[in-house]
Design an enzyme around this catalytic site. Structure first.
Site: not given
Ligand code: G6P
Length: 603
Positions: A2, A27, A75, A99-100, A476, A480, A483, A499, A598
């Site tokens: 949010c 957000r 969100w 937000n929260g 990672e 990616k 996501e 395994h 994010k």
């Molecule tokens: C969310 C985002 C990720 C990010 C993670 C941690 O899941 O979608 O891209 O890596 O949060 O966020 P931060 O701001 O703590 O690195």
């Protein structure tokens, strides 16, 4: 999670709110809305399910103009995305954006419902708005009502509020969720994050938990929980305006990948002195062990860090998913550091882990990209990375600079503990300095990566595999891809595949093999053959030293030559591009993947 924006001043409030919300859409983006005071001081509410674009369409059809207002991009947590659940929420006295999470919303709803409040939405926010309304009815003093509300609300929140009988003012309060106040030439603003105000102001005030702000066109006042005025000093925003705009790129993600060389240069520029790391004393003194806490991509940077520090420094490193940290009942000692890694510095779980570590007496260090963020302010020592604002939900440049901090930490600790010679230390730092050029080379060859990306056109599942230093890299790469393409992707330590997970290989399934470590080349070859003989399409990421494995792959991308230690950085860029192009080919909304946000400010 949010985004909140508020504006009061000479400019058109609606335009300003939309501009701010556009920069905050990362957000959350399942619904959006504004509440604007018009010229006759009547409040006009426009809100809708869907992206900000849907709100803009509505506002084009029914324009709303005014001088003061609040806006929100959502969100969903409580209540599905819908017009009714979109913010702002309010009554005939006030409107709120939030937000929260208000944790006692059920209790408040029951209590307020019994007092005659009829709720229009399923949100926890509406409970907060009605609570505030009920308090305001008796007091008619916005500050006193907000203080009383703060005393009753449980959970974490940032609220922006307008009171209809104070038509020139915006009120804001935070408890656990970020909120800034910014003063520009043409008015005052509140926002969840800096990019929202970047075009309009350079001075911002970061609200602390429990603080309340009253913002007017020409200034802001701050008060603590007890109503005492607080004198705050503004922080100067150094980020460039262009940094938060797309600048000709199709997506923020692509732009931010192209910004990686600069982000690396700037971060090294800040933390390298005379060819050696200078981490501003963060690891001075006794440091026998490290515990790293982080989420998502940042946690993968921590895993690379663990590998580096255990190899180069012989210091034990534990990596904890921040949301699990508290359940592990962490055993911490005074002569260790707890390192929190976070792009936003606002991830609720990472922040909670920092607080727990501090309460257990540990010294904390934060590797954080957003200056002034909660993690940056709460750790004993913040190391601010210099990626600039990252807007794309999928993290790219912030990850690469987190890696840089892992290298510099390893080298610094290695020197301090006598595990690394000065010569080797200088060599690694020199190799880091050459990295931006290597990243540029990788980006310049992205056509080959685009070819590889075509292999995901019809994929429903895929694996990323790697050994040693390549294993966290594979994790990672896999994150990616999943996501932003929504392909079900898993990462495995290549030796572990047989395994269990090898049973999932089906004909045509892409398997990305990351093989950058020469000494592990032959073992990776076997793993590649194992999956290929079961029908997988093997896509290889290798270095010049492991390039001969290309004979066992359908497609291969050879990373630019670097010190073998640094391949997690070059490989990350290649895998970011791979995910990006695969997502574009599949028609996915790259910068705003479904269900994600994010900055995850709820636990
Ligand atoms: C969310 C985002 C990720 C990010 C993670 C941690 O899941 O979608 O891209 O890596 O949060 O966020 P931060 O701001 O703590 O690195």
């Amino acid at each position: 999670m949010c985004g909140i924006m508020g504006y009061t001043g000479k400019a058109d409030a609606t335009g300003r709110l939309l501009a701010g919300l556009r920069a905050l859409e990362y957000r959350g983006y399942d619904s959006a809305g504004v509440a604007v005071m018009d010229a006759e001081n009547r409040v006009r509410i426009v809100k809708t399910k869907g992206r900000l674009r849907a709100l803009e369409d509505r506002l084009e059809k029914c324009p709303v103009h005014g001088h003061c207002g609040i806006g929100h991009t959502r969100w969903a947590t409580h209540g599905a995305p819908s017009d009714a659940n979109a913010h702002p929420h309010g009554t005939d006295r006030l409107y709120v954006v939030h937000n929260g999470i208000i944790e006692n919303d059920r209790e408040l709803r029951a209590e307020l419902g019994a007092r005659g409040y009829a709720f229009q939405s399923q949100t926890d926010t509406e409970a907060a708005a009605c609570l505030l309304d009920s308090l305001y009815a008796g007091m008619e003093d916005p500050l006193a009502a907000l203080r009383a509300a703060v005393a009753r609300l449980r959970g974490s929140y940032a609220l922006g509020v307008i009171f209809l009988d104070h038509p020139e003012e915006i009120y804001a309060v935070r408890e656990g969720n970020p909120l800034i106040v910014a003063l520009g030439e043409d008015g005052g603003m509140i926002a969840s994050d800096i990019p929202a105000v970047l075009r309009f102001a350079r001075d911002c005030y970061v609200l602390e938990d429990g603080e309340i702000a009253r913002v007017r066109a020409d200034g802001a006042e701050f008060f603590d929980r007890d109503g005492r005025p607080v004198c705050k000093r503004p922080e100067r925003i150094e980020w460039s305006t262009e940094a938060a705009e797309r600048g000709g790129f199709a997506h923020f993600m692509l732009k931010e990948i192209h910004e990686e060389p600069l982000a690396v240069r700037q971060t090294l520029g800040r933390y390298v002195k005379d060819g050696l790391p200078d981490l501003r004393g963060a690891f001075d003194g006794e440091c026998e062990r490290l515990t790293m806490v982080a989420c998502g991509t940042a946690m993968h940077a921590a895993l690379v860090g663990k590998w580096l520090m255990e190899w180069l420094v012989r210091i034990p490193v534990e990596v904890c998913i921040a949301s699990e940290f508290r359940y592990n009942r962490p055993v911490l000692s005074p002569n260790q550091r707890v390192v929190a890694i976070s792009q936003s510095g606002e991830t609720a779980d990472t922040l909670a882990a920092v607080r727990l570590a501090k309460s257990l007496g540990a010294r904390t260090v934060g590797v954080v990209n957003v200056p002034g963020s909660s993690v940056a302010r709460e750790v004993d020592q913040a190391l601010i990375t210099c990626a600039g604002p990252e807007i794309s939900v999928a993290s790219t440049k912030a990850y690469t600079v987190q890696l840089m901090m892992m290298y510099l930490t390893a080298v610094q600790l290695g020197l301090a503990r006598g595990a690394l010679s000065r010569e080797r230390a200088r060599q690694i730092v020199a190799a880091l300095t050459a990295l931006p050029a290597a990243i540029e080379t990788a980006i310049a060859q992205s056509e080959r990566i685009q070819r590889m990306a075509a292999c995901f056109d019809d994929a429903e599942n895929c694996f990323f595999i790697g050994r040693g230093l390549d294993y966290p890299g594979a994790m990672e790469g896999s994150l990616k891809l999943k996501e932003i393409t929504y392909i079900h992707s898993e990462s495995y330590a290549a030796g572990e595949l047989k395994h269990g997970a090898i049973s999932l290989i089906t004909r045509g399934m892409p398997v990305v093999a990351l093989s950058t470590q020469e000494e592990l080349k032959e073992k990776m070859r076997s793993n590649m053959r194992e999956v290929a003989s079961r029908g997988a399409r093997v896509l290889l990421l290798a270095t010049p030293q492991t390039a001969e494995l290309a004979g066992d792959a359908e497609e291969a991308f050879i990373l630019p030559d670097t010190d073998a230690l640094l391949t997690p950085a070059t490989a990350a860029v290649a895998m970011q591009l791979l995910a990006y192009y695969a997502a574009v080919r599949r028609g996915c909304d790259v910068d705003k993947p479904r269900n994600l946000a994010k900055s995850v400010t709820v636990e």
